[in-house]
Write a protein that holds these residues in place. Sequence first.
Motif, PDB file in Angstrom:
ATOM      1  N   ARG A  87       0.840  -1.199   0.000  1.00 36.37           N
ATOM      2  CA  ARG A  87       0.000   0.000   0.000  1.00 36.37           C
ATOM      3  C   ARG A  87       0.876   1.250   0.000  1.00 36.37           C
ATOM      4  N   PRO A  88       0.266   2.434  -0.146  1.00 39.38           N
ATOM      5  CA  PRO A  88       1.054   3.662  -0.014  1.00 39.38           C
ATOM      6  C   PRO A  88       1.744   3.728   1.350  1.00 39.38           C
ATOM      7  N   LEU A  89       2.626   4.686   1.509  1.00 39.94           N
ATOM      8  CA  LEU A  89       3.424   4.794   2.722  1.00 39.94           C
ATOM      9  C   LEU A  89       2.559   4.855   3.973  1.00 39.94           C
ATOM     10  N   ALA A  90       2.820   3.936   4.909  1.00 42.58           N
ATOM     11  CA  ALA A  90       2.221   4.043   6.227  1.00 42.58           C
ATOM     12  C   ALA A  90       2.821   5.258   6.927  1.00 42.58           C
ATOM     13  N   PHE A  91       2.167   5.708   7.992  1.00 42.39           N
ATOM     14  CA  PHE A  91       2.612   6.953   8.616  1.00 42.39           C
ATOM     15  C   PHE A  91       4.043   6.850   9.126  1.00 42.39           C
ATOM     16  N   SER A  92       4.403   5.721   9.718  1.00 44.53           N
ATOM     17  CA  SER A  92       5.767   5.583  10.235  1.00 44.53           C
ATOM     18  C   SER A  92       6.793   5.556   9.118  1.00 44.53           C
ATOM     19  N   GLU A  93       6.398   5.161   7.899  1.00 42.77           N
ATOM     20  CA  GLU A  93       7.311   5.122   6.762  1.00 42.77           C
ATOM     21  C   GLU A  93       7.576   6.514   6.193  1.00 42.77           C
ATOM     22  N   ARG A  94       6.807   7.491   6.613  1.00 37.17           N
ATOM     23  CA  ARG A  94       6.965   8.848   6.086  1.00 37.17           C
ATOM     24  C   ARG A  94       8.075   9.617   6.809  1.00 37.17           C
ATOM     25  N   ALA A  95       8.638   9.021   7.855  1.00 35.54           N
ATOM     26  CA  ALA A  95       9.796   9.591   8.564  1.00 35.54           C
ATOM     27  C   ALA A  95       9.528  10.997   9.083  1.00 35.54           C
ATOM     28  N   ILE A  96       8.332  11.202   9.612  1.00 34.99           N
ATOM     29  CA  ILE A  96       7.987  12.501  10.198  1.00 34.99           C
ATOM     30  C   ILE A  96       8.365  12.515  11.671  1.00 34.99           C
ATOM     31  N   VAL A 151     -20.821  13.633   0.163  1.00 33.77           N
ATOM     32  CA  VAL A 151     -21.993  13.445  -0.681  1.00 33.77           C
ATOM     33  C   VAL A 151     -22.955  12.465  -0.033  1.00 33.77           C
ATOM     34  N   VAL A 152     -22.409  11.480   0.663  1.00 34.80           N
ATOM     35  CA  VAL A 152     -23.232  10.488   1.353  1.00 34.80           C
ATOM     36  C   VAL A 152     -23.253  10.842   2.829  1.00 34.80           C
ATOM     37  N   PRO A 153     -24.422  11.115   3.426  1.00 32.91           N
ATOM     38  CA  PRO A 153     -24.457  11.528   4.823  1.00 32.91           C
ATOM     39  C   PRO A 153     -23.808  10.506   5.740  1.00 32.91           C
ATOM     40  N   ALA A 154     -23.094  10.997   6.729  1.00 35.88           N
ATOM     41  CA  ALA A 154     -22.437  10.134   7.709  1.00 35.88           C
ATOM     42  C   ALA A 154     -22.311  10.915   9.000  1.00 35.88           C
ATOM     43  N   THR A 155     -22.074  10.207  10.074  1.00 36.97           N
ATOM     44  CA  THR A 155     -21.886  10.880  11.349  1.00 36.97           C
ATOM     45  C   THR A 155     -20.503  11.494  11.386  1.00 36.97           C
ATOM     46  N   GLY A 156     -20.376  12.581  12.173  1.00 37.46           N
ATOM     47  CA  GLY A 156     -19.084  13.212  12.313  1.00 37.46           C
ATOM     48  C   GLY A 156     -18.741  14.073  11.107  1.00 37.46           C
ATOM     49  N   THR A 157     -17.510  14.596  11.096  1.00 36.29           N
ATOM     50  CA  THR A 157     -17.064  15.450  10.006  1.00 36.29           C
ATOM     51  C   THR A 157     -16.383  14.610   8.933  1.00 36.29           C
ATOM     52  N   TRP A 158     -16.304  15.192   7.725  1.00 35.71           N
ATOM     53  CA  TRP A 158     -15.627  14.467   6.666  1.00 35.71           C
ATOM     54  C   TRP A 158     -14.129  14.417   6.914  1.00 35.71           C
ATOM     55  N   LEU A 159     -13.578  15.451   7.578  1.00 31.91           N
ATOM     56  CA  LEU A 159     -12.173  15.393   7.966  1.00 31.91           C
ATOM     57  C   LEU A 159     -11.949  14.203   8.887  1.00 31.91           C
ATOM     58  N   GLY A 160     -12.890  13.951   9.780  1.00 33.42           N
ATOM     59  CA  GLY A 160     -12.777  12.781  10.650  1.00 33.42           C
ATOM     60  C   GLY A 160     -12.750  11.492   9.852  1.00 33.42           C
ATOM     61  N   ALA A 161     -13.545  11.430   8.790  1.00 36.06           N
ATOM     62  CA  ALA A 161     -13.554  10.229   7.941  1.00 36.06           C
ATOM     63  C   ALA A 161     -12.223  10.063   7.212  1.00 36.06           C
ATOM     64  N   LEU A 162     -11.672  11.157   6.711  1.00 38.61           N
ATOM     65  CA  LEU A 162     -10.389  11.077   6.023  1.00 38.61           C
ATOM     66  C   LEU A 162      -9.266  10.714   6.992  1.00 38.61           C
ATOM     67  N   PHE A 163      -9.334  11.232   8.229  1.00 37.78           N
ATOM     68  CA  PHE A 163      -8.329  10.855   9.221  1.00 37.78           C
ATOM     69  C   PHE A 163      -8.434   9.368   9.542  1.00 37.78           C
ATOM     70  N   GLU A 164      -9.650   8.862   9.659  1.00 36.76           N
ATOM     71  CA  GLU A 164      -9.822   7.429   9.880  1.00 36.76           C
ATOM     72  C   GLU A 164      -9.233   6.627   8.718  1.00 36.76           C
ATOM     73  N   SER A 165      -9.391   7.137   7.488  1.00 39.37           N
ATOM     74  CA  SER A 165      -8.828   6.439   6.342  1.00 39.37           C
ATOM     75  C   SER A 165      -7.305   6.455   6.388  1.00 39.37           C
ATOM     76  N   LEU A 166      -6.725   7.571   6.826  1.00 34.67           N
ATOM     77  CA  LEU A 166      -5.271   7.663   6.987  1.00 34.67           C
ATOM     78  C   LEU A 166      -4.789   6.666   8.031  1.00 34.67           C
ATOM     79  N   VAL A 167      -5.500   6.571   9.143  1.00 34.18           N
ATOM     80  CA  VAL A 167      -5.152   5.602  10.184  1.00 34.18           C
ATOM     81  C   VAL A 167      -5.277   4.182   9.652  1.00 34.18           C
ATOM     82  N   THR A 168      -6.372   3.912   8.954  1.00 38.18           N
ATOM     83  CA  THR A 168      -6.623   2.573   8.420  1.00 38.18           C
ATOM     84  C   THR A 168      -5.512   2.141   7.475  1.00 38.18           C
ATOM     85  N   GLN A 169      -5.062   3.057   6.632  1.00 39.98           N
ATOM     86  CA  GLN A 169      -3.976   2.760   5.692  1.00 39.98           C
ATOM     87  C   GLN A 169      -2.744   2.247   6.439  1.00 39.98           C
TER      88      GLN A 169
END
Length: 423
Positions: A124-133, A310-328
């Motif tokens: 998969r794309p770089l995991a967070f630890s692979e980004r050397a931040i 576009v599809v209603p969901a609980t919470g903010t869309w930024l929260g959804a994108l952060f969850e996707s970043l974590v999931t990756q």
Amino acid sequence: MAYHRRIIDETLDELLPDLAAVALEGAKGVGKTATAGQRATTVLSLDDPAQRQVLAANLDLVTQVPPPVLIDEWQLEPAVWDRVRRAVDDGPTGGRFLLTGSAGAGADARIHSGAGRIVSLTMRPLAFSERAIEAPSVSLRALLAGGEPPVAGASNLRLSDYVEEILRSGFPGIRNLPERARRAQLDGYLARIVERDLPDNGVVVRRPAALRAWLAAYGAATATDATYTAILDAATAGEPDKPVRQTVVGYREHLQRLFVLDPVPAWEPVFAPLQRLTRTPKHHLVDPALAARLVGIDASGLLRGDAGSVVPATGTWLGALFESLVTQSVRTYAEAAEARVGHLRTKNTDREIDLIVERGDGAVLAIEVKLAGTVDDRDVRHLNWLRDRIGDRVADRVVITTGEFAYRRRDGVAVVPLALLGP
């Protein structure tokens, strides 16, 4: 450019000496060729027309050149898969072949035919630890082992830094470009999927704009289990001439084979005490930066809390994108630990846990994702519910945040900033 080791390198170091053939599968641009190339003596690049023509005329070439042999973009000459499989049957000596590519039409059958001979690994794309931040201080493998190991560390990253990482993407060749060039590259990546990758795999895209709209609606549904009907309706709102369901299903299946869609399956425990669990997957693109580009939102819009969804969901869309970043990242760490990842939701939606990492023996690491720096009792209630239901099968409970400190709460739940979580 100097090569930076990936987490999957450790898996390859362990497996390749004993396995005759390993296939690195994944979306374009995740770094498969660079990683496999570190181990190859001979490289056969099938996206080079001359090399592809030579190999097509003489498939035995893969056994005549010095090993290890890297066959890059193998799916462009599908017969090479069967030739490698036969070569493994003839001599299963370790470390002979590496194949890289993105599976396309018909590849599922070939991969199945190689079962037991060619071992496939997903990259998969770089995991967070692979980004050397920042250097991680908490190991997912240690959490998964149980015993509530000590959790500590401090992160300098704040919410705006995580927003930047969402938009930069985990594609090694894209993330370090200047901002405008990065956006152009991400747009080009999406255009290539519609205009080239799908047609190259035998998919006729009669209405590219409609497919692009469906991808945008899918991206907007990131980290939700919205129905595919809801996604299609969102993509075609106000349009009387909607694509037929069969067409959309075909697009979805091929996009998943190309690893562009990377849904998280519903967790189905190997034991029985939990009932009424949904079987609906959670939607994710291979990288949340693609979702942001499809919807057309930037850092300021995300930080303002613009809906984007576009599809209603609980919470903010930024929260959804952060969850996707974590999931990756969690999926990369889990695969290194030989564990599988799912999500938990009851059918009446009264219980939900964002990620369940399950060991082979059925023990689980339960993970919630929170777009905040603080955690209260309400945030851990589903984690504690799961522990109460299945007891010692819960190896650990974790909330991943955007906060500063890693620590354990008094109830034993680990609180870990994403930047401090590693394999």
